[in-house]
Design an enzyme around this catalytic site. Structure first.
Site, mmCIF file in Angstrom:
data_model
loop_
_atom_site.group_PDB
_atom_site.id
_atom_site.type_symbol
_atom_site.label_atom_id
_atom_site.label_comp_id
_atom_site.label_asym_id
_atom_site.label_seq_id
_atom_site.Cartn_x
_atom_site.Cartn_y
_atom_site.Cartn_z
ATOM 1 N N ASP A 1 0.957 -0.880 -0.060
ATOM 2 C CA ASP A 1 0.346 -0.141 0.252
ATOM 3 C C ASP A 1 0.544 0.958 -0.192
ATOM 4 O O ASP A 1 1.925 1.117 0.315
ATOM 5 C CB ASP A 1 -0.627 -0.028 1.061
ATOM 6 C CG ASP A 1 -1.873 1.214 1.115
ATOM 7 O OD1 ASP A 1 -2.185 1.655 0.340
ATOM 8 O OD2 ASP A 1 -2.758 1.412 2.474
ATOM 9 N N GLY A 2 0.384 2.703 -0.515
ATOM 10 C CA GLY A 2 1.085 3.489 -0.792
ATOM 11 C C GLY A 2 1.918 3.868 -1.715
ATOM 12 O O GLY A 2 2.124 5.400 -1.791
ATOM 13 N N ASN A 3 1.598 3.026 -2.550
ATOM 14 C CA ASN A 3 2.523 3.521 -4.579
ATOM 15 C C ASN A 3 1.166 5.068 -4.765
ATOM 16 O O ASN A 3 1.796 6.080 -5.505
ATOM 17 C CB ASN A 3 1.968 2.801 -5.143
ATOM 18 C CG ASN A 3 2.097 1.254 -5.373
ATOM 19 O OD1 ASN A 3 3.259 1.342 -4.104
ATOM 20 N ND2 ASN A 3 1.461 0.593 -6.481
ATOM 21 N N HIS B 1 2.447 3.073 -9.121
ATOM 22 C CA HIS B 1 3.113 2.079 -9.557
ATOM 23 C C HIS B 1 3.734 1.537 -10.081
ATOM 24 O O HIS B 1 4.481 -0.484 -9.391
ATOM 25 C CB HIS B 1 1.650 1.439 -10.170
ATOM 26 C CG HIS B 1 0.161 2.382 -9.736
ATOM 27 N ND1 HIS B 1 -0.025 1.587 -8.064
ATOM 28 C CD2 HIS B 1 -1.267 2.777 -10.114
ATOM 29 C CE1 HIS B 1 -1.642 1.988 -7.688
ATOM 30 N NE2 HIS B 1 -1.578 2.869 -8.615
ATOM 31 N N SER C 1 -8.347 -5.386 4.628
ATOM 32 C CA SER C 1 -8.665 -5.035 4.009
ATOM 33 C C SER C 1 -9.199 -6.424 2.875
ATOM 34 O O SER C 1 -8.848 -6.343 1.468
ATOM 35 C CB SER C 1 -7.725 -4.179 2.572
ATOM 36 O OG SER C 1 -7.615 -2.888 3.340
ATOM 37 N N ASN D 1 -10.441 -3.108 -6.581
ATOM 38 C CA ASN D 1 -9.793 -1.892 -6.958
ATOM 39 C C ASN D 1 -10.373 -2.439 -8.332
ATOM 40 O O ASN D 1 -10.038 -0.959 -9.166
ATOM 41 C CB ASN D 1 -8.555 -3.073 -7.347
ATOM 42 C CG ASN D 1 -7.654 -2.519 -5.511
ATOM 43 O OD1 ASN D 1 -6.258 -3.606 -5.916
ATOM 44 N ND2 ASN D 1 -8.159 -1.759 -4.839
ATOM 45 N N ARG E 1 0.338 9.250 -10.591
ATOM 46 C CA ARG E 1 -0.128 7.835 -9.468
ATOM 47 C C ARG E 1 0.595 6.840 -10.269
ATOM 48 O O ARG E 1 1.557 5.196 -9.537
ATOM 49 C CB ARG E 1 -1.843 7.565 -9.349
ATOM 50 C CG ARG E 1 -3.001 7.990 -9.100
ATOM 51 C CD ARG E 1 -4.040 7.704 -7.709
ATOM 52 N NE ARG E 1 -4.350 6.744 -7.768
ATOM 53 C CZ ARG E 1 -4.222 6.491 -6.110
ATOM 54 N NH1 ARG E 1 -3.508 7.505 -5.562
ATOM 55 N NH2 ARG E 1 -4.078 5.202 -5.801
ATOM 56 N N ARG F 1 1.663 -5.086 5.972
ATOM 57 C CA ARG F 1 1.399 -3.780 5.092
ATOM 58 C C ARG F 1 1.912 -2.655 5.262
ATOM 59 O O ARG F 1 2.118 -2.412 6.732
ATOM 60 C CB ARG F 1 -0.257 -3.624 5.972
ATOM 61 C CG ARG F 1 -1.430 -2.248 5.402
ATOM 62 C CD ARG F 1 -2.331 -2.487 4.994
ATOM 63 N NE ARG F 1 -3.389 -1.488 4.279
ATOM 64 C CZ ARG F 1 -4.197 -1.580 4.343
ATOM 65 N NH1 ARG F 1 -4.764 -2.514 4.433
ATOM 66 N NH2 ARG F 1 -4.571 -0.848 2.866
ATOM 67 N N SER G 1 -7.353 -5.936 -5.791
ATOM 68 C CA SER G 1 -8.254 -6.797 -5.766
ATOM 69 C C SER G 1 -9.454 -7.132 -6.117
ATOM 70 O O SER G 1 -9.704 -6.081 -6.956
ATOM 71 C CB SER G 1 -8.962 -5.731 -4.162
ATOM 72 O OG SER G 1 -9.160 -4.753 -4.276
ATOM 73 N N SER G 2 -10.296 -7.520 -5.440
ATOM 74 C CA SER G 2 -11.653 -7.747 -6.153
ATOM 75 C C SER G 2 -12.141 -6.495 -6.145
ATOM 76 O O SER G 2 -13.125 -5.647 -6.940
ATOM 77 C CB SER G 2 -12.341 -8.817 -5.966
ATOM 78 O OG SER G 2 -11.930 -8.871 -4.102
HETATM 79 C C1 FPP Z 1 -2.076 0.210 -3.860
HETATM 80 O O1 FPP Z 1 -1.596 1.645 -3.285
HETATM 81 C C2 FPP Z 1 -1.318 -0.542 -4.404
HETATM 82 C C3 FPP Z 1 -2.175 -1.004 -5.421
HETATM 83 C C4 FPP Z 1 -3.209 -1.131 -5.014
HETATM 84 C C5 FPP Z 1 -1.342 -1.725 -6.663
HETATM 85 C C6 FPP Z 1 -0.453 -2.664 -6.268
HETATM 86 C C7 FPP Z 1 0.506 -2.661 -7.578
HETATM 87 C C8 FPP Z 1 1.528 -2.924 -8.212
HETATM 88 C C9 FPP Z 1 2.395 -2.570 -6.747
HETATM 89 C C10 FPP Z 1 2.417 -2.911 -9.404
HETATM 90 C C11 FPP Z 1 1.982 -4.347 -9.868
HETATM 91 C C12 FPP Z 1 1.683 -5.141 -8.786
HETATM 92 C C13 FPP Z 1 2.694 -6.703 -9.628
HETATM 93 C C14 FPP Z 1 3.343 -7.353 -8.975
HETATM 94 C C15 FPP Z 1 3.286 -6.198 -10.615
HETATM 95 P P1 FPP Z 1 -2.639 2.868 -3.397
HETATM 96 O O2 FPP Z 1 -2.383 3.037 -4.858
HETATM 97 O O3 FPP Z 1 -3.863 2.732 -3.415
HETATM 98 O O4 FPP Z 1 -1.542 3.862 -2.566
HETATM 99 P P2 FPP Z 1 -2.334 4.752 -1.385
HETATM 100 O O5 FPP Z 1 -3.329 4.437 -0.999
HETATM 101 O O6 FPP Z 1 -1.092 5.880 -1.977
HETATM 102 O O7 FPP Z 1 -2.796 5.803 -2.994
#
Ligand code: FPP
Length: 246
Positions: free
Chosen positions: A26-28, A43, A202, A74, A39, A194, A71-72
């Site tokens: 989490d946190g991308n 990722h 989640s 997302n 965003r 997490r 996730s289902s």
């Molecule tokens: C949550 O961060 C992250 C995700 C919903 C996606 C995770 C996906 C990757 C790391 C890339 C693809 C994975 C692979 C295995 C190649 P968020 O976007 O919800 O962050 P935020 O809460 O800070 O907005």
């Protein structure tokens, strides 16, 4: 001269004692926002963290690393972000499968991935088949995964077997449910991490987390690395796991 090394130190089992670690990455988005970037940049940096942590998992001799990629729930995100995430996954499998295979990794997907775009499903099935005979660690990617959905699918499978007369209702216990889940042949979950300071599961591995240790860090996923995984495993090692006993 007889060896002074204790027999347990001669075994190849890692000192941290964990077999299966799962991560809610989490946190991308926040990582990107802090840098005034879109965003998708977060990722992309998240994929780099996936690469680093997958290598670290091998070096730390984990048997299985499960990563929550999509996730289902997302699907509620804007269509452009969903497309970006699917594109990154597709690219990750295409570009990294040779290295993963060369390192003996077995790629697994958990979640209802079969409903995804047919060419992606084909690519996933090909990658899983190619690495199925490897003997190294499992990298399991949770894709279109929700624990409640996984349990519903497992319940339906068992109900269908009961209706077909293959099993009796009394045969359905913890073991039968374990075996009907997407994680059937994976080791028991030891540690669930997490990132990004959120303290919730989640809808991730709810059944499997029954006795897992939980570890939360404020670090944003794109900053996570081998050192951070090592710290989580150090914390895990200090935990007193009693599994309901004394
Ligand atoms: C949550 O961060 C992250 C995700 C919903 C996606 C995770 C996906 C990757 C790391 C890339 C693809 C994975 C692979 C295995 C190649 P968020 O976007 O919800 O962050 P935020 O809460 O800070 O907005």
């Amino acid at each position: 001269m007889a060896s002074q090394v204790k027999p347990d130190l001669l075994s190849s089992a890692p000192a941290h004692g964990a077999r299966h670690v799962a991560i809610i990455m989490d946190g991308n988005g926040r990582w990107a926002k802090k840098r005034f970037l879109p965003r998708i940049a977060g990722h992309r940096a998240g994929v780099e963290a996936v690469r680093r942590v997958s290598r670290a998992a091998r070096e730390l001799k984990l048997e299985c690393l499960t990563l929550y990629a999509f996730s289902s729930e997302n699907w509620k995100r804007p269509a452009s972000e969903v497309a970006d995430l699917m594109g990154l996954l597709r690219h990750f499998i295409q570009s990294d499968i040779d290295e993963l295979h060369a390192n003996g990794v077995r790629l697994r997907i958990i979640g209802n991935y079969r409903v995804l775009e047919p060419s992606l499903v084909e690519m996933i099935d090909g990658a899983m088949a190619r690495t199925a005979g490897n003997t190294g660690p499992v990298i399991a990617i949770a894709l279109n995964y929700g624990a409640q959905d996984e349990m519903v699918r497992a319940a339906r499978r068992l109900a269908q077997r009961a209706v077909a007369g293959e099993i009796a209702a009394e045969d359905i216990g913890v073991e039968a449910i374990d075996e009907a889940l997407d994680t059937a042949d994976l080791p028991p979950l030891d540690l669930l991490i997490r990132t990004s300071g959120e303290h919730r599961l989640s809808n991730f591995m709810l059944w499997q987390a029954a006795y897992a240790e939980l570890y939360f860090t404020d670090m944003l996923w794109p900053d996570f690395d081998a050192h951070a995984l090592g710290q989580a495993l150090d914390a895990f090692r200090m935990r007193d796991r009693r599994f309901g006993g004394l």
